[in-house]
Design a protein around this motif. Structure first.
Motif, short mmCIF file in Angstrom:
data_model
loop_
_atom_site.label_atom_id
_atom_site.label_comp_id
_atom_site.label_asym_id
_atom_site.label_seq_id
_atom_site.Cartn_x
_atom_site.Cartn_y
_atom_site.Cartn_z
N PRO A 108 -10.23 6.28 6.06
CA PRO A 108 -9.39 6.67 4.92
C PRO A 108 -7.92 6.78 5.35
N GLU A 109 -7.07 6.42 4.44
CA GLU A 109 -5.63 6.51 4.71
C GLU A 109 -5.18 7.93 4.41
N LEU A 110 -4.63 8.57 5.42
CA LEU A 110 -4.17 9.94 5.27
C LEU A 110 -2.68 9.94 4.97
#
Length: 106
Positions: free
Chosen positions: A84-86
């Motif tokens: 996931p892109e944080l």
């Protein structure tokens, strides 16, 4: 002077003796145990002991003699997911602590 060991005469009051007798007859069937309750409880205990001996003895349960078990389980692989892109976190300055007043002794 009078002798303290002598009982003074009681001519002014008549001698009255009060007696109270209380008779409590035993109640019929209002208490006490009976023999059949003890017999019943004893019988239940004996039956439970016999059941426990049969169940927990070596021949009581059908136990498996071979305990080696070979299992082959084919599980599907989990799908691969991208990480996931944080979001970028803003920079945070550490908190400032004021100097104690008065200054500590060294």
């Amino acid at each position: 002077m009078t002798d303290p060991n002598v009982t003074p005469p009681r001519d002014d009051r008549p001698e009255v003796v009060h007696h109270t007798t209380i008779n409590n007859p035993p109640s019929n069937g209002g208490g006490g145990g009976s023999g059949w309750i003890g017999f019943l409880v004893g019988g239940i205990v004996v039956v439970l002991i016999i059941i426990a001996i049969v169940v927990f003895s070596s021949g009581g349960l059908n136990r498996a003699t071979d305990t080696n078990v070979d299992l082959d389980v084919d599980l599907p692989e989990a799908p691969s997911l991208p990480a996931p892109e944080l979001p970028e976190l803003p920079p945070v300055e550490p908190p400032s602590v004021p100097d104690p007043e008065p200054a500590p002794a060294n």
